[in-house]
Design a protein around this motif. Sequence first.
Motif, PDB file in Angstrom:
ATOM      1  N   ARG A  76     -22.783  46.761  12.205  1.00 51.11           N
ATOM      2  CA  ARG A  76     -21.918  47.587  13.154  1.00 51.11           C
ATOM      3  C   ARG A  76     -22.697  48.864  13.850  1.00 51.11           C
ATOM      4  O   ARG A  76     -23.018  49.075  14.814  1.00 51.11           O
ATOM      5  N   GLU A  77     -23.317  49.448  12.657  1.00 51.72           N
ATOM      6  CA  GLU A  77     -24.423  50.631  13.077  1.00 51.72           C
ATOM      7  C   GLU A  77     -25.381  50.240  14.000  1.00 51.72           C
ATOM      8  O   GLU A  77     -25.730  50.664  15.053  1.00 51.72           O
ATOM      9  N   ARG A  78     -26.082  49.016  13.578  1.00 49.27           N
ATOM     10  CA  ARG A  78     -27.154  48.508  14.421  1.00 49.27           C
ATOM     11  C   ARG A  78     -26.792  48.277  15.980  1.00 49.27           C
ATOM     12  O   ARG A  78     -27.355  48.707  16.933  1.00 49.27           O
ATOM     13  N   GLU A  79     -25.504  47.606  15.981  1.00 52.49           N
ATOM     14  CA  GLU A  79     -24.966  47.300  17.421  1.00 52.49           C
ATOM     15  C   GLU A  79     -24.786  48.376  18.128  1.00 52.49           C
ATOM     16  O   GLU A  79     -24.805  48.380  19.250  1.00 52.49           O
ATOM     17  N   ALA A  80     -24.470  49.608  17.439  1.00 52.70           N
ATOM     18  CA  ALA A  80     -24.267  50.918  18.291  1.00 52.70           C
ATOM     19  C   ALA A  80     -25.481  51.608  18.568  1.00 52.70           C
ATOM     20  O   ALA A  80     -25.343  52.652  19.208  1.00 52.70           O
ATOM     21  N   GLY A  81     -26.730  50.956  18.064  1.00 51.69           N
ATOM     22  CA  GLY A  81     -27.927  51.603  18.463  1.00 51.69           C
ATOM     23  C   GLY A  81     -28.667  52.335  17.266  1.00 51.69           C
ATOM     24  O   GLY A  81     -29.734  53.020  17.647  1.00 51.69           O
ATOM     25  N   ALA A  82     -27.873  52.536  16.241  1.00 51.42           N
ATOM     26  CA  ALA A  82     -28.331  53.168  15.067  1.00 51.42           C
ATOM     27  C   ALA A  82     -29.499  52.668  14.357  1.00 51.42           C
ATOM     28  O   ALA A  82     -29.902  51.490  14.427  1.00 51.42           O
ATOM     29  N   GLN A  83     -30.557  53.401  13.822  1.00 57.49           N
ATOM     30  CA  GLN A  83     -31.743  53.115  13.147  1.00 57.49           C
ATOM     31  C   GLN A  83     -31.260  52.900  11.554  1.00 57.49           C
ATOM     32  O   GLN A  83     -30.563  53.738  11.257  1.00 57.49           O
ATOM     33  N   CYS A  84     -31.595  51.795  11.095  1.00 58.73           N
ATOM     34  CA  CYS A  84     -30.952  51.505   9.457  1.00 58.73           C
ATOM     35  C   CYS A  84     -31.971  51.139   8.735  1.00 58.73           C
ATOM     36  O   CYS A  84     -32.803  50.218   9.264  1.00 58.73           O
ATOM     37  N   VAL A  85     -32.070  51.612   7.592  1.00 56.68           N
ATOM     38  CA  VAL A  85     -32.802  50.798   6.463  1.00 56.68           C
ATOM     39  C   VAL A  85     -31.926  50.421   5.345  1.00 56.68           C
ATOM     40  O   VAL A  85     -30.972  50.936   4.699  1.00 56.68           O
ATOM     41  N   TRP A  86     -32.117  49.057   5.013  1.00 57.26           N
ATOM     42  CA  TRP A  86     -31.469  48.285   4.100  1.00 57.26           C
ATOM     43  C   TRP A  86     -32.473  48.117   2.879  1.00 57.26           C
ATOM     44  O   TRP A  86     -33.407  47.854   2.764  1.00 57.26           O
ATOM     45  N   LEU A  87     -31.705  48.806   1.570  1.00 56.94           N
ATOM     46  CA  LEU A  87     -32.552  48.556   0.281  1.00 56.94           C
ATOM     47  C   LEU A  87     -31.774  47.663  -0.674  1.00 56.94           C
ATOM     48  O   LEU A  87     -30.352  48.437  -0.970  1.00 56.94           O
ATOM     49  N   SER A  88     -32.015  46.675  -1.365  1.00 60.39           N
ATOM     50  CA  SER A  88     -31.330  46.036  -2.509  1.00 60.39           C
ATOM     51  C   SER A  88     -32.005  46.260  -3.785  1.00 60.39           C
ATOM     52  O   SER A  88     -33.320  45.907  -3.777  1.00 60.39           O
ATOM     53  N   ALA A 142     -39.456  65.016  12.451  1.00 56.74           N
ATOM     54  CA  ALA A 142     -40.031  64.815  13.564  1.00 56.74           C
ATOM     55  C   ALA A 142     -39.580  63.566  14.229  1.00 56.74           C
ATOM     56  O   ALA A 142     -39.946  63.407  15.700  1.00 56.74           O
ATOM     57  N   HIS A 143     -39.382  62.655  13.406  1.00 51.28           N
ATOM     58  CA  HIS A 143     -38.846  61.197  13.876  1.00 51.28           C
ATOM     59  C   HIS A 143     -37.779  61.654  15.096  1.00 51.28           C
ATOM     60  O   HIS A 143     -37.521  60.783  16.069  1.00 51.28           O
ATOM     61  N   GLY A 144     -36.986  62.567  14.638  1.00 51.26           N
ATOM     62  CA  GLY A 144     -35.958  62.990  15.880  1.00 51.26           C
ATOM     63  C   GLY A 144     -34.643  62.324  15.699  1.00 51.26           C
ATOM     64  O   GLY A 144     -33.531  62.938  15.172  1.00 51.26           O
ATOM     65  N   GLY A 145     -34.474  60.806  15.889  1.00 50.91           N
ATOM     66  CA  GLY A 145     -33.360  60.521  15.420  1.00 50.91           C
ATOM     67  C   GLY A 145     -32.694  60.334  14.239  1.00 50.91           C
ATOM     68  O   GLY A 145     -33.465  60.017  13.170  1.00 50.91           O
ATOM     69  N   PRO A 146     -31.513  59.925  13.974  1.00 44.34           N
ATOM     70  CA  PRO A 146     -30.692  59.721  12.398  1.00 44.34           C
ATOM     71  C   PRO A 146     -31.332  58.305  11.960  1.00 44.34           C
ATOM     72  O   PRO A 146     -31.390  57.457  12.821  1.00 44.34           O
ATOM     73  N   ILE A 147     -31.345  58.194  10.792  1.00 36.93           N
ATOM     74  CA  ILE A 147     -31.572  57.112  10.132  1.00 36.93           C
ATOM     75  C   ILE A 147     -30.691  56.674   9.149  1.00 36.93           C
ATOM     76  O   ILE A 147     -30.320  57.724   8.264  1.00 36.93           O
ATOM     77  N   SER A 148     -29.694  55.687   9.081  1.00 38.73           N
ATOM     78  CA  SER A 148     -28.746  55.528   8.153  1.00 38.73           C
ATOM     79  C   SER A 148     -29.296  54.458   7.169  1.00 38.73           C
ATOM     80  O   SER A 148     -30.188  53.485   7.291  1.00 38.73           O
TER      81      SER A 148
END
Length: 161
Positions: A76-88, A142-148
């Motif tokens: 859902r977040e990626r579809e809204a344009g968010a940058q996301c990191v997944w860690l298992s 410095a990257h600027g945008g939020p990362i989930s």
Amino acid sequence: MRAGMARGERARVRRAAGMTAQIARVKIRAPLTRSEEVARTRCLDRLSEVKAGAIAAIVAGAGAGKTTVLKQMLMREREAGAQCVWLSLDEGDDTAPAAWALLLCGLSEIDPTLTTGLAERLDAHDEEHKAAIDRLSNQLIAHGGPISLFIDDAHFATGGA
């Protein structure tokens, strides 16, 4: 890596091999969606209410669908344009060097410049370790945008992680 390697030797191998080559890609990729998955709409709606910069935890028993909810929220977040990191996480990720390596690999998937110069400090202590955290913080700003950040099986982050 061989199970008999000492921690320092594993870290040297990880650095020499370019770090990401030693981490299974499955640990930084959300699991595939199965056709029989149930949409967890109510849970997703509640998670959507979490404010930026906040931490949300999904706590439930085994088999309750925590990974499914987390994965669906990531999508859902990626579809809204968010940058996301997944860690298992798993039982091998309970040390600071292992957790750092996994986090840096996940961040490098978004932008390799975020992790430039940090891999060699995975085993650092005291001032070097603090400097690595400061450098990562500055690079994220410095990257600027939020990362989930989505962490599956976070209960494995015990010990020094």
